[in-house]
Design a protein around this motif. Sequence first.
Motif, PDB file in Angstrom:
ATOM      1  N   GLU A 152       7.337   8.609 -14.663  1.00 19.83           N
ATOM      2  CA  GLU A 152       7.097   9.206 -13.350  1.00 19.83           C
ATOM      3  C   GLU A 152       5.794   9.991 -13.405  1.00 19.83           C
ATOM      4  OE1 GLU A 152       9.092   8.960 -10.665  1.00 19.83           O
ATOM      5  OE2 GLU A 152      10.677   7.821 -11.654  1.00 19.83           O
ATOM      6  N   GLU A 153       4.865   9.660 -12.519  1.00 21.62           N
ATOM      7  CA  GLU A 153       3.580  10.342 -12.562  1.00 21.62           C
ATOM      8  C   GLU A 153       3.755  11.834 -12.311  1.00 21.62           C
ATOM      9  OE1 GLU A 153       0.208   8.561 -10.359  1.00 21.62           O
ATOM     10  OE2 GLU A 153      -0.198  10.649  -9.847  1.00 21.62           O
ATOM     11  N   ASP A 154       4.702  12.202 -11.414  1.00 19.57           N
ATOM     12  CA  ASP A 154       4.906  13.616 -11.084  1.00 19.57           C
ATOM     13  C   ASP A 154       5.333  14.432 -12.300  1.00 19.57           C
ATOM     14  OD1 ASP A 154       4.295  12.949  -8.552  1.00 19.57           O
ATOM     15  OD2 ASP A 154       6.364  12.874  -7.822  1.00 19.57           O
ATOM     16  N   GLU A 155       5.993  13.768 -13.278  1.00 22.94           N
ATOM     17  CA  GLU A 155       6.415  14.494 -14.479  1.00 22.94           C
ATOM     18  C   GLU A 155       5.343  14.482 -15.553  1.00 22.94           C
ATOM     19  OE1 GLU A 155      10.052  12.623 -15.655  1.00 22.94           O
ATOM     20  OE2 GLU A 155      11.005  13.025 -13.716  1.00 22.94           O
ATOM     21  N   ILE A 156       4.484  13.469 -15.557  1.00 23.15           N
ATOM     22  CA  ILE A 156       3.506  13.324 -16.640  1.00 23.15           C
ATOM     23  C   ILE A 156       2.290  14.203 -16.401  1.00 23.15           C
ATOM     24  CG2 ILE A 156       1.946  11.691 -17.752  1.00 23.15           C
ATOM     25  CD1 ILE A 156       4.033   9.542 -17.127  1.00 23.15           C
ATOM     26  N   VAL A 157       1.844  14.278 -15.143  1.00 24.73           N
ATOM     27  CA  VAL A 157       0.603  15.017 -14.857  1.00 24.73           C
ATOM     28  C   VAL A 157       0.699  16.487 -15.283  1.00 24.73           C
ATOM     29  CG1 VAL A 157      -0.915  15.774 -13.002  1.00 24.73           C
ATOM     30  CG2 VAL A 157      -0.144  13.426 -13.069  1.00 24.73           C
ATOM     31  N   PRO A 158       1.813  17.229 -15.006  1.00 24.87           N
ATOM     32  CA  PRO A 158       1.905  18.620 -15.482  1.00 24.87           C
ATOM     33  C   PRO A 158       1.799  18.733 -17.002  1.00 24.87           C
ATOM     34  CG  PRO A 158       3.623  18.180 -13.878  1.00 24.87           C
ATOM     35  CD  PRO A 158       2.977  16.870 -14.177  1.00 24.87           C
ATOM     36  N   VAL A 159       2.399  17.765 -17.723  1.00 22.75           N
ATOM     37  CA  VAL A 159       2.330  17.797 -19.189  1.00 22.75           C
ATOM     38  C   VAL A 159       0.884  17.679 -19.641  1.00 22.75           C
ATOM     39  CG1 VAL A 159       3.057  16.643 -21.289  1.00 22.75           C
ATOM     40  CG2 VAL A 159       4.640  16.822 -19.368  1.00 22.75           C
ATOM     41  N   ILE A 160       0.147  16.753 -19.035  1.00 19.11           N
ATOM     42  CA  ILE A 160      -1.265  16.562 -19.414  1.00 19.11           C
ATOM     43  C   ILE A 160      -2.059  17.828 -19.092  1.00 19.11           C
ATOM     44  CG2 ILE A 160      -3.340  15.215 -18.941  1.00 19.11           C
ATOM     45  CD1 ILE A 160      -1.562  12.848 -18.354  1.00 19.11           C
ATOM     46  N   ASP A 161      -1.791  18.431 -17.919  1.00 15.68           N
ATOM     47  CA  ASP A 161      -2.503  19.657 -17.538  1.00 15.68           C
ATOM     48  C   ASP A 161      -2.263  20.765 -18.557  1.00 15.68           C
ATOM     49  OD1 ASP A 161      -3.612  18.537 -15.365  1.00 15.68           O
ATOM     50  OD2 ASP A 161      -2.157  19.306 -13.915  1.00 15.68           O
ATOM     51  N   ARG A 162      -0.990  20.895 -18.993  1.00 15.08           N
ATOM     52  CA  ARG A 162      -0.657  21.940 -19.957  1.00 15.08           C
ATOM     53  C   ARG A 162      -1.396  21.702 -21.264  1.00 15.08           C
ATOM     54  NH1 ARG A 162       5.008  21.324 -20.456  1.00 15.08           N
ATOM     55  NH2 ARG A 162       5.112  20.952 -18.219  1.00 15.08           N
ATOM     56  N   GLU A 163      -1.440  20.420 -21.710  1.00 13.55           N
ATOM     57  CA  GLU A 163      -2.143  20.099 -22.955  1.00 13.55           C
ATOM     58  C   GLU A 163      -3.628  20.407 -22.830  1.00 13.55           C
ATOM     59  OE1 GLU A 163      -1.156  16.097 -23.846  1.00 13.55           O
ATOM     60  OE2 GLU A 163       0.826  16.613 -24.604  1.00 13.55           O
ATOM     61  N   ASP A 164      -4.191  20.153 -21.650  1.00 10.97           N
ATOM     62  CA  ASP A 164      -5.609  20.441 -21.443  1.00 10.97           C
ATOM     63  C   ASP A 164      -5.876  21.939 -21.539  1.00 10.97           C
ATOM     64  OD1 ASP A 164      -6.244  17.867 -21.209  1.00 10.97           O
ATOM     65  OD2 ASP A 164      -6.511  17.828 -19.030  1.00 10.97           O
ATOM     66  N   HIS A 165      -4.943  22.757 -20.980  1.00  9.82           N
ATOM     67  CA  HIS A 165      -5.104  24.202 -21.054  1.00  9.82           C
ATOM     68  C   HIS A 165      -5.037  24.682 -22.496  1.00  9.82           C
ATOM     69  CE1 HIS A 165      -5.573  25.759 -17.063  1.00  9.82           C
ATOM     70  NE2 HIS A 165      -4.708  24.866 -16.603  1.00  9.82           N
ATOM     71  N   ALA A 166      -4.084  24.117 -23.259  1.00  6.61           N
ATOM     72  CA  ALA A 166      -3.908  24.521 -24.646  1.00  6.61           C
ATOM     73  C   ALA A 166      -5.152  24.183 -25.467  1.00  6.61           C
ATOM     74  CB  ALA A 166      -2.680  23.847 -25.234  1.00  6.61           C
ATOM     75  N   ALA A 167      -5.808  23.080 -25.137  1.00  8.37           N
ATOM     76  CA  ALA A 167      -6.975  22.637 -25.897  1.00  8.37           C
ATOM     77  C   ALA A 167      -8.265  23.299 -25.407  1.00  8.37           C
ATOM     78  CB  ALA A 167      -7.158  21.131 -25.722  1.00  8.37           C
ATOM     79  N   LEU A 205       0.834  -1.208   0.000  1.00  9.60           N
ATOM     80  CA  LEU A 205       0.000   0.000   0.000  1.00  9.60           C
ATOM     81  C   LEU A 205       0.865   1.253   0.000  1.00  9.60           C
ATOM     82  CD1 LEU A 205      -2.935   1.101   0.359  1.00  9.60           C
ATOM     83  CD2 LEU A 205      -2.474   1.138   2.795  1.00  9.60           C
ATOM     84  N   TYR A 206       1.930   1.237   0.842  1.00 14.57           N
ATOM     85  CA  TYR A 206       2.817   2.402   0.933  1.00 14.57           C
ATOM     86  C   TYR A 206       3.484   2.671  -0.410  1.00 14.57           C
ATOM     87  CZ  TYR A 206       6.840   5.221   2.161  1.00 14.57           C
ATOM     88  OH  TYR A 206       7.774   6.212   2.181  1.00 14.57           O
ATOM     89  N   ILE A 207       3.990   1.589  -1.053  1.00 17.91           N
ATOM     90  CA  ILE A 207       4.667   1.786  -2.347  1.00 17.91           C
ATOM     91  C   ILE A 207       3.692   2.377  -3.359  1.00 17.91           C
ATOM     92  CG2 ILE A 207       5.808   0.616  -4.262  1.00 17.91           C
ATOM     93  CD1 ILE A 207       6.934  -1.362  -2.319  1.00 17.91           C
ATOM     94  N   VAL A 208       2.470   1.844  -3.396  1.00 17.15           N
ATOM     95  CA  VAL A 208       1.502   2.309  -4.394  1.00 17.15           C
ATOM     96  C   VAL A 208       1.151   3.776  -4.157  1.00 17.15           C
ATOM     97  CG1 VAL A 208      -0.857   2.013  -5.222  1.00 17.15           C
ATOM     98  CG2 VAL A 208       0.565   0.028  -4.821  1.00 17.15           C
ATOM     99  N   VAL A 209       1.048   4.189  -2.874  1.00 18.45           N
ATOM    100  CA  VAL A 209       0.629   5.557  -2.599  1.00 18.45           C
ATOM    101  C   VAL A 209       1.803   6.531  -2.705  1.00 18.45           C
ATOM    102  CG1 VAL A 209      -0.361   7.087  -0.869  1.00 18.45           C
ATOM    103  CG2 VAL A 209      -1.250   4.794  -1.132  1.00 18.45           C
ATOM    104  N   ALA A 210       2.975   6.148  -2.162  1.00 14.70           N
ATOM    105  CA  ALA A 210       4.051   7.121  -1.990  1.00 14.70           C
ATOM    106  C   ALA A 210       4.946   7.261  -3.215  1.00 14.70           C
ATOM    107  CB  ALA A 210       4.899   6.731  -0.780  1.00 14.70           C
ATOM    108  N   LYS A 211       5.098   6.195  -4.001  1.00 20.35           N
ATOM    109  CA  LYS A 211       6.052   6.259  -5.113  1.00 20.35           C
ATOM    110  C   LYS A 211       5.362   6.787  -6.354  1.00 20.35           C
ATOM    111  CE  LYS A 211       9.121   4.251  -2.567  1.00 20.35           C
ATOM    112  NZ  LYS A 211      10.433   4.770  -2.221  1.00 20.35           N
ATOM    113  N   SER A 212       6.132   7.492  -7.187  1.00 20.65           N
ATOM    114  CA  SER A 212       5.522   8.037  -8.388  1.00 20.65           C
ATOM    115  C   SER A 212       5.934   7.265  -9.632  1.00 20.65           C
ATOM    116  CB  SER A 212       5.865   9.520  -8.489  1.00 20.65           C
ATOM    117  OG  SER A 212       6.697   9.768  -9.579  1.00 20.65           O
ATOM    118  N   ASN A 213       6.961   6.410  -9.510  1.00 22.78           N
ATOM    119  CA  ASN A 213       7.400   5.610 -10.659  1.00 22.78           C
ATOM    120  C   ASN A 213       6.407   4.475 -10.908  1.00 22.78           C
ATOM    121  OD1 ASN A 213       8.821   3.326 -11.992  1.00 22.78           O
ATOM    122  ND2 ASN A 213      10.444   4.843 -12.102  1.00 22.78           N
TER     123      ASN A 213
END
Lengths: 180, 140, 125
Positions: free
Chosen positions: C110-125, C24-32
């Motif tokens: 890494e989820e921490d790196e992917i989520v900002p990219v998706i957010d930016r694409e959503d703003h652009a669209a 549970l800890y790995i699933v919640v705490a890690k972003s890889n």
Amino acid sequence: MEQLINMVLLTLLALITFGIIRVRNLFAVVVLTSAYSFLMASVMMVLDAVDVAMTEASVGAGISTVLALGALYLTKTEEAEPRYSPLLPAVVAGTTGAVLIFGTLDLPPFGSADTPLNTHVGADYLARNMAETDIPNVVTSVLASYRGFDTLGETTVVFTAGIGVLMLLKRWRKAERRED
Amino acid sequence: MRLDTILRIVAKIFIPFILMFGLYVQLHGDFGPGGGFQAGVIVAAGIILYGIIYGINAAQRAVPPGLVEAMMPLGVAIFAGVGIAGFFTGRNYLDYSNLMHGDMVHGQHWGVFLVEIGVLVTVSSTMLAIFYAFAGRGRE
Amino acid sequence: MTLFEEIAQHYNYWVTILLMVSGLYIVVAKSNMIKRLLGLSVFQTSVYLLYLSPGKILGGTPPILASEYSVYANPLPHVLILTAIVVGVATLALGLALAVRINEAFGSIEEDEIVPVIDREDHAA
């Protein structure tokens, strides 16, 4: 003696888990997971689950290690530095663990024969098996005959997951030509 | 991997035994630990070992991907087909008791045997197909 | 009852829970994502242990019937877990395949790196 072996193996299992949490190189983590699966198979041997031990040794330590290494080859092998403090997840996990351990205190002692689990369905299979199927390995007869529906469903799930992986990863020849 | 003579020779010696052991686990599953799931994984592991040592192309020449993809649904079809055979002998779905003309124990033996073959076919081919998919992807 | 027996009665469950919360800890705490999938499989194996531990009977044998033995482990959890292991590796492979495709699309797992990219694409669209 049985209990002692069981406890030693379980302790090793717990130690490896800390390694899996701490280590950041994913290759090392995959190798640790493989060792973890072998230890788990040994624990299953001690728990008299020979069929399951065999499956875990070949699947967990064999196939899933190969697949994880294959995925690492296609992606990255180093985990990034954590951005957020692990404090909150640790507190959540710790609280959950404490509540669950409180729950185990009422469970029947390990290895006792007179628990509800061991006196109803399982005992019934053991008693009926030889007269009805004449297959000495009860696990096989329950798997394929008594609970055949269950196994059919599981086989279908394996098939479906395989189709999913093929759809995601396989390079279809026609699509390649179109890209060129 | 060209220069790993020891790996290549040892793999060549071992793979027939791994496949043989897979068949043993499959066919001896009624009397000892084993059955379709374990045997399927062991057979697939033997071929995956061949693929790792000799390269994915050699493995795909030995076991073509088309065959593997055809085997995936075939195993499920064998399993479901044995279930349907239960209807024609006057019993419920997946009830093998009447498969051998009313001899219940004999019918159960045949039913379990056929169903385990279905499981072997699906599990081994799915594991192999997943391996081919990962290995054939290559680094971009 | 000695301390050892006291501990041995529930040790299996405690280690099961330790593995469970580690997963549970790995699933919640890690972003890889690959690390998360491996954590998920640790969680999964802890459930195998949870099923198999109560089915064991001290002094018993594996559920393969023979005239010399009379006490057998409960076969039902074995059947359930046997199929669950194979399904587990098939779904793990599906998860890894998704991670590979995400890496091809975003160049990162890494989820921490992917989520900002998706957010930016959503703003652009």
